[in-house]
Motif scaffolding. Structure first.
Motif, PDB file in Angstrom:
ATOM      1  N   THR A  12       0.834  -1.211   0.000  1.00 36.16           N
ATOM      2  CA  THR A  12       0.000   0.000   0.000  1.00 36.16           C
ATOM      3  C   THR A  12       0.868   1.260   0.000  1.00 36.16           C
ATOM      4  OG1 THR A  12      -0.202  -0.106   2.406  1.00 36.16           O
ATOM      5  CG2 THR A  12      -1.986  -1.108   1.121  1.00 36.16           C
ATOM      6  N   ASN A  13       2.069   1.182   0.596  1.00 35.54           N
ATOM      7  CA  ASN A  13       2.947   2.365   0.581  1.00 35.54           C
ATOM      8  C   ASN A  13       3.397   2.702  -0.841  1.00 35.54           C
ATOM      9  OD1 ASN A  13       2.992   2.743   3.416  1.00 35.54           O
ATOM     10  ND2 ASN A  13       5.109   3.436   3.304  1.00 35.54           N
ATOM     11  N   GLY A  38       4.706  -6.469   1.316  1.00 40.87           N
ATOM     12  CA  GLY A  38       4.600  -5.466   2.376  1.00 40.87           C
ATOM     13  C   GLY A  38       5.992  -5.099   2.873  1.00 40.87           C
ATOM     14  N   TRP A  46       7.214  -6.916   5.642  1.00 46.08           N
ATOM     15  CA  TRP A  46       6.125  -6.914   6.623  1.00 46.08           C
ATOM     16  C   TRP A  46       5.167  -8.015   6.197  1.00 46.08           C
ATOM     17  CZ3 TRP A  46       5.078  -4.793  11.267  1.00 46.08           C
ATOM     18  CH2 TRP A  46       3.764  -4.858  11.720  1.00 46.08           C
ATOM     19  N   TYR A  55      -3.674  -3.165   6.852  1.00 48.47           N
ATOM     20  CA  TYR A  55      -2.531  -2.703   6.057  1.00 48.47           C
ATOM     21  C   TYR A  55      -2.998  -1.468   5.290  1.00 48.47           C
ATOM     22  CZ  TYR A  55      -1.987  -7.736   6.778  1.00 48.47           C
ATOM     23  OH  TYR A  55      -1.974  -8.990   7.339  1.00 48.47           O
ATOM     24  N   ASN A 103       9.427   3.376  15.503  1.00 47.53           N
ATOM     25  CA  ASN A 103       8.156   3.109  14.797  1.00 47.53           C
ATOM     26  C   ASN A 103       7.335   1.931  15.290  1.00 47.53           C
ATOM     27  OD1 ASN A 103      10.124   1.272  13.888  1.00 47.53           O
ATOM     28  ND2 ASN A 103       8.859   0.826  12.121  1.00 47.53           N
ATOM     29  N   ASP A 104       7.738   1.314  16.390  1.00 47.06           N
ATOM     30  CA  ASP A 104       7.025   0.096  16.813  1.00 47.06           C
ATOM     31  C   ASP A 104       6.053   0.373  17.950  1.00 47.06           C
ATOM     32  OD1 ASP A 104       8.581  -1.321  15.072  1.00 47.06           O
ATOM     33  OD2 ASP A 104       9.842  -2.252  16.609  1.00 47.06           O
ATOM     34  N   LYS A 111       5.466  -6.987  19.624  1.00 51.68           N
ATOM     35  CA  LYS A 111       5.067  -6.023  18.592  1.00 51.68           C
ATOM     36  C   LYS A 111       3.645  -6.270  18.109  1.00 51.68           C
ATOM     37  CE  LYS A 111       6.766  -3.985  14.302  1.00 51.68           C
ATOM     38  NZ  LYS A 111       7.972  -3.470  13.661  1.00 51.68           N
ATOM     39  N   GLY A 114       3.382  -1.498  13.361  1.00 52.92           N
ATOM     40  CA  GLY A 114       4.576  -0.812  12.884  1.00 52.92           C
ATOM     41  C   GLY A 114       4.185   0.279  11.898  1.00 52.92           C
ATOM     42  N   ILE A 115       5.073   1.253  11.788  1.00 52.36           N
ATOM     43  CA  ILE A 115       4.804   2.410  10.915  1.00 52.36           C
ATOM     44  C   ILE A 115       5.954   2.555   9.933  1.00 52.36           C
ATOM     45  CG2 ILE A 115       4.618   4.956  10.885  1.00 52.36           C
ATOM     46  CD1 ILE A 115       3.606   4.657  13.842  1.00 52.36           C
ATOM     47  N   LEU A 116       5.629   2.788   8.675  1.00 51.85           N
ATOM     48  CA  LEU A 116       6.658   3.121   7.689  1.00 51.85           C
ATOM     49  C   LEU A 116       6.259   4.446   7.054  1.00 51.85           C
ATOM     50  CD1 LEU A 116       9.211   2.307   6.089  1.00 51.85           C
ATOM     51  CD2 LEU A 116       7.711   1.177   4.436  1.00 51.85           C
TER      52      LEU A 116
HETATM   53  C1  BTN Z   1       7.945  -1.733  10.471  1.00 52.24           C
HETATM   54  O1  BTN Z   1       7.554  -2.150  11.556  1.00 52.24           O
HETATM   55  O2  BTN Z   1       9.110  -1.930  10.072  1.00 52.24           O
HETATM   56  C2  BTN Z   1       6.996  -0.926   9.616  1.00 52.24           C
HETATM   57  C3  BTN Z   1       5.917  -1.789   9.075  1.00 52.24           C
HETATM   58  C4  BTN Z   1       4.929  -1.027   8.217  1.00 52.24           C
HETATM   59  C5  BTN Z   1       3.971  -1.967   7.518  1.00 52.24           C
HETATM   60  C6  BTN Z   1       2.893  -1.223   6.785  1.00 52.24           C
HETATM   61  S1  BTN Z   1       1.615  -2.295   6.226  1.00 52.24           S
HETATM   62  C7  BTN Z   1       0.923  -0.993   5.290  1.00 52.24           C
HETATM   63  C8  BTN Z   1       2.080  -0.241   4.672  1.00 52.24           C
HETATM   64  N1  BTN Z   1       2.503  -0.845   3.433  1.00 52.24           N
HETATM   65  C9  BTN Z   1       3.733  -1.352   3.496  1.00 52.24           C
HETATM   66  O3  BTN Z   1       4.312  -1.933   2.552  1.00 52.24           O
HETATM   67  N2  BTN Z   1       4.245  -1.142   4.704  1.00 52.24           N
HETATM   68  C10 BTN Z   1       3.326  -0.426   5.567  1.00 52.24           C
END
Ligand code: BTN
Length: 255
Positions: A12-13, A38, A46, A55, A103-104, A111, A114-116
């Motif tokens: 999705t990113n 992911g 991910w 997601y 980011n966790d 865990k 998580g955030i990216l």
């Molecule tokens: C991490 O903990 O390293 C970050 C994880 C982030 C995962 C999310 S799922 C939705 C979005 N799309 C991705 O490919 N990554 C983030």
């Protein structure tokens, strides 16, 4: 503001960044039931089992200097923590939810989200800079749904509450918290958000190790993030180190 829904997508990113580069407005979101690629921080994967997790990637165009965008992972961390506290209540004491820089989100050290955050300011574009906040939340997973090596270190809303949460309402509630925190950030209230972040700091005062991209290890006690959001560590000989990025773990190999 549009919600782009996919049953399956690579990431999705990746899709949200494409849309942002084509001018998609602030507040739009890309949501998928499954991701085949992911992405996590530092090039990690991910795991995105179909229908088990949330997601989603949220697009923002912030009314701030682009250099300020670097703080947005911590801002989003506060939003995700507020969201998780609501979803975990009343099963949990607030103290069990912590944030691990940068980011966790953890519950009792495991865990759960998580955030990216990724941003861009395409020089030759007519559009303003963008921020994509990708959030992955473990929602319906049982322990056996996680890869073997993560099973002791990961948890989900289901494992913590026994509830079968529905993904769509979760997405709406998460979005509300994110928009709220990003608005406070735009209004110049980063330090207030950071103060809230610090009340949940998992690493603060603990012995830890940081491995940077070159593989160098810095070991010491975490002093937490400074006012610009960068992590500080003090080593055994009293020397302070500023951490810009890297893989962090508690000394002794714990998560
Ligand atoms: C991490 O903990 O390293 C970050 C994880 C982030 C995962 C999310 S799922 C939705 C979005 N799309 C991705 O490919 N990554 C983030």
């Amino acid at each position: 503001m549009t919600c782009y829904f996919y049953r399956t997508i690579d990431s999705t990113n990746i899709e949200a960044k494409k849309l942002a580069e084509q001018g998609e407005g602030s507040g739009s979101v890309v949501w998928a039931l499954e991701q085949t690629a992911g992405r996590g921080r530092l090039g990690k994967r991910w795991t995105s089992v179909s229908g088990k997790g949330l997601y989603a990637s949220f697009i923002f165009r912030l009314n701030l200097e682009f250099s300020e965008y670097a703080k947005s992972t911590l801002v989003a961390g506060v939003a995700v923590a507020r969201f998780l506290k609501e979803e975990l209540a009343p099963a949990h004491k607030r103290a069990e939810l912590t944030l691990k820089w940068p980011n966790d989100s953890l519950v009792s050290g495991k865990k759960i989200a998580g955030i990216l955050a990724e941003s861009g300011a395409p020089g030759n574009s007519e559009f303003s800079p963008y921020l994509v906040v990708g959030v992955g939340v473990n929602v319906l997973q049982k322990t056996s749904d996680f890869p073997l090596e993560l099973q002791q270190h990961a948890t989900s809303l289901f494992l913590e509450t026994g509830k079968q949460h529905r993904l769509e309402p979760l997405l709406a509630r998460l979005k509300e918290h994110l928009c709220d925190c990003m608005q406070s950030f735009e209004q110049g209230r980063f330090l207030e958000l950071l103060a809230e972040w610090r009340t949940m700091d998992y690493l603060f005062g603990k012995k830890m190790e940081c491995v940077n991209v070159k593989g160098d290890v810095v070991a010491g006690v975490s002093l937490g993030p400074d006012d610009s959001g960068l992590l500080h560590i003090i080593d055994d000989i009293g020397q302070k180190h500023e951490i810009l990025s890297g893989d962090l773990r508690l000394a002794g190999g714990l998560c």
